[in-house]
Design an enzyme around this catalytic site. Structure first.
Site, PDB file in Angstrom:
ATOM      1  N   ARG A 292       8.648   0.366  -3.104  1.00 50.61           N
ATOM      2  CA  ARG A 292       9.373   1.287  -3.976  1.00 50.61           C
ATOM      3  C   ARG A 292       9.921   0.610  -5.230  1.00 50.61           C
ATOM      4  NH1 ARG A 292      13.796   3.516  -0.221  1.00 50.61           N
ATOM      5  NH2 ARG A 292      13.483   1.465   0.750  1.00 50.61           N
TER       6      ARG A 292
ATOM      7  N   LYS B  60       0.138  -4.112   8.938  1.00 52.03           N
ATOM      8  CA  LYS B  60       1.471  -3.786   8.423  1.00 52.03           C
ATOM      9  C   LYS B  60       2.127  -2.824   9.401  1.00 52.03           C
ATOM     10  CE  LYS B  60       4.005  -2.379   4.288  1.00 52.03           C
ATOM     11  NZ  LYS B  60       4.799  -1.216   4.750  1.00 52.03           N
TER      12      LYS B  60
ATOM     13  N   CYS C  47       3.333   3.647   8.690  1.00 48.59           N
ATOM     14  CA  CYS C  47       3.670   4.888   7.975  1.00 48.59           C
ATOM     15  C   CYS C  47       4.490   5.816   8.869  1.00 48.59           C
ATOM     16  CB  CYS C  47       2.399   5.592   7.514  1.00 48.59           C
ATOM     17  SG  CYS C  47       2.723   7.161   6.663  1.00 48.59           S
TER      18      CYS C  47
ATOM     19  N   GLN D  13      -6.336  -0.753   2.967  1.00 55.54           N
ATOM     20  CA  GLN D  13      -5.602  -0.396   4.171  1.00 55.54           C
ATOM     21  C   GLN D  13      -6.191   0.865   4.797  1.00 55.54           C
ATOM     22  OE1 GLN D  13      -1.547   1.486   4.549  1.00 55.54           O
ATOM     23  NE2 GLN D  13      -0.970  -0.582   5.200  1.00 55.54           N
TER      24      GLN D  13
ATOM     25  N   ASN E 265       8.926  -7.012   4.067  1.00 58.97           N
ATOM     26  CA  ASN E 265       8.934  -5.757   3.313  1.00 58.97           C
ATOM     27  C   ASN E 265      10.182  -4.974   3.693  1.00 58.97           C
ATOM     28  OD1 ASN E 265       7.432  -2.574   3.552  1.00 58.97           O
ATOM     29  ND2 ASN E 265       7.703  -3.612   1.609  1.00 58.97           N
ATOM     30  N   GLY E 266      10.732  -4.277   2.695  1.00 58.64           N
ATOM     31  CA  GLY E 266      11.905  -3.448   2.942  1.00 58.64           C
ATOM     32  C   GLY E 266      13.086  -3.865   2.082  1.00 58.64           C
ATOM     33  N   ASP E 267      13.478  -3.018   1.141  1.00 59.05           N
ATOM     34  CA  ASP E 267      14.606  -3.248   0.232  1.00 59.05           C
ATOM     35  C   ASP E 267      14.373  -4.410  -0.740  1.00 59.05           C
ATOM     36  OD1 ASP E 267      15.849  -1.122   1.399  1.00 59.05           O
ATOM     37  OD2 ASP E 267      17.369  -2.284   2.470  1.00 59.05           O
TER      38      ASP E 267
ATOM     39  N   PRO F 234       0.849  -1.197   0.000  1.00 61.42           N
ATOM     40  CA  PRO F 234       0.000   0.000   0.000  1.00 61.42           C
ATOM     41  C   PRO F 234       0.880   1.242   0.000  1.00 61.42           C
ATOM     42  CG  PRO F 234       0.077  -0.977   2.192  1.00 61.42           C
ATOM     43  CD  PRO F 234       0.832  -1.906   1.294  1.00 61.42           C
TER      44      PRO F 234
END
Length: 362
Positions: free
Chosen positions: A228, A140, A101, A71, A203-205, A17
């Site tokens: 991203r 999340k 967030c 979400q 999640n992340g990288d 999201p």
């Protein structure tokens, strides 16, 4: 892997999201290119309760997108309680709670990662959504507020005990924002010490096929959520699946394929929002889509001058990225159409673009 009543194959890939990114047009493109699960932009519970048009619009779901999660975020329990039935009525496959967030205006209201400073309130908000919903509820979140308050193992255990169907973790703290490296070693610990019977989504990288494969291998997560890495590159879902199966990264999309997808994205935007708004909103996407191509900045400048769908398509279809100088697009030649333009005027072969149509909302 199962998530509530949803069943996925091995190593599923989820679209994260993302505000101003994960709208229906982009979601549908990601779905077509291999995303197994989609999530909406985050929806403000306060905005829903006030009838804010932007918040209401984020509840739009189309049949081609499923399975999909909506979400929500909100730091006030009563607001969350009143808004959840409205989200539930939109019939998402799951409702996801945003506890991750890092944006200041969100955390100032105990939304997003702001709730990581008050785990008891996090529990109450989660319990409220579960009680007010008929859908599976997922969360999340992040590792913690900062390095001195990483309590993600406890968070995972407490949230699972409340009855969430799945947990997605961005392997950074709120204080990291999006800087530094994601700490994947924590994902392994959460999988081994935190969750027991629910899936863990990493999640992340997860920025390229190799990283996505590595996250699965190194952490044991049940799914990878791509954020991203998908911006301007919805092909990442397709490419990651090919890489995990063959060990080879597919060639980057050709210029023609890239133009085709951008044209489809634009058409979907215009169908959903109307031409004027769709063209304006699409402008934020051009940099990502054409990054790395020669003359990309000049093309973006030309596209930003257009305020009609036809004008944008005309510029793209008549642009040659390999030209030593920018050729005059046929949009500026009212006496000639694309088909009538000489080969010199359109040395980049136009792509046959079909009009994209959104089905009726579910």
């Amino acid at each position: 892997m199962t998530l509530g009543s949803l069943t996925f194959g091995d190593r599923p890939l989820f679209l994260a999201p993302m505000e101003d990114v994960s709208d229906p047009p982009f979601r549908m493109i990601c779905k077509r290119l291999g995303a197994d699960m989609l999530y909406s932009e985050f929806v403000s519970t306060a905005g829903l309760n006030r009838g804010v048009e932007d918040a209401e619009q984020k509840l739009d779901i189309f049949p081609e997108e499923r399975p999909i999660g909506i979400q929500v975020w909100g730091g006030e329990i009563d607001e969350v309680r009143r808004a959840t039935p409205r989200v539930d009525a939109a019939e998402p496959d799951v409702i996801d709670i945003n506890f991750g967030c890092p944006v200041r205006k969100i955390i100032a209201k105990d939304g997003g990662a702001g709730i990581l400073r008050d785990l008891d309130k996090m529990e109450r908000i989660t319990e409220t959504v579960i009680e007010a919903s008929t859908r599976p509820v997922t969360v999340k979140t992040r590792l913690g507020w900062d390095d001195s308050s990483i309590r993600i193992i406890e968070v995972a255990q407490r949230l699972e005990a409340l009855g969430i169907a799945g947990l997605a973790v961005h392997a950074r703290t709120r204080s990291q924002q999006y800087g530094g490296e994601a700490r994947w070693q924590w994902l392994r610990r959460i999988k081994e010490e935190g969750v027991r019977d629910i899936p863990l989504i990493g999640n992340g990288d997860a920025l390229d096929p190799e990283a996505i494969d590595a996250m699965f291998n190194e952490t044991g997560v049940d799914a990878v959520m791509i954020g991203r890495g998908a911006i301007g590159n919805p092909w990442i879902f397709r490419d990651a699946k090919v890489y995990m199966e063959t060990g080879e990264v597919p060639p980057r999309p050709s210029w023609e394929e890239r133009v085709q997808v951008v044209a489809e994205h634009l058409s979907l935007k215009c169908e959903w929002l109307g031409e004027r708004t769709g063209v304006l909103e699409m402008r934020r996407n051009y940099s990502g889509y054409f990054k790395g191509f020669r003359n990309a900045s000049k093309l973006r400048h030309l596209l930003m001058q257009e305020d009609t769908k036809e004008g944008v398509l005309d510029v793209m279809l008549n642009f040659n990225p390999e030209a030593s100088d920018i050729q005059l697009p046929s949009a500026a030649l009212p006496s000639k159409t694309i088909a009538e333009s000489s080969e010199e005027q359109r040395s980049a072969k136009p792509v046959n673009v079909k009009k994209a149509q959104l089905p009726s909302p579910a």
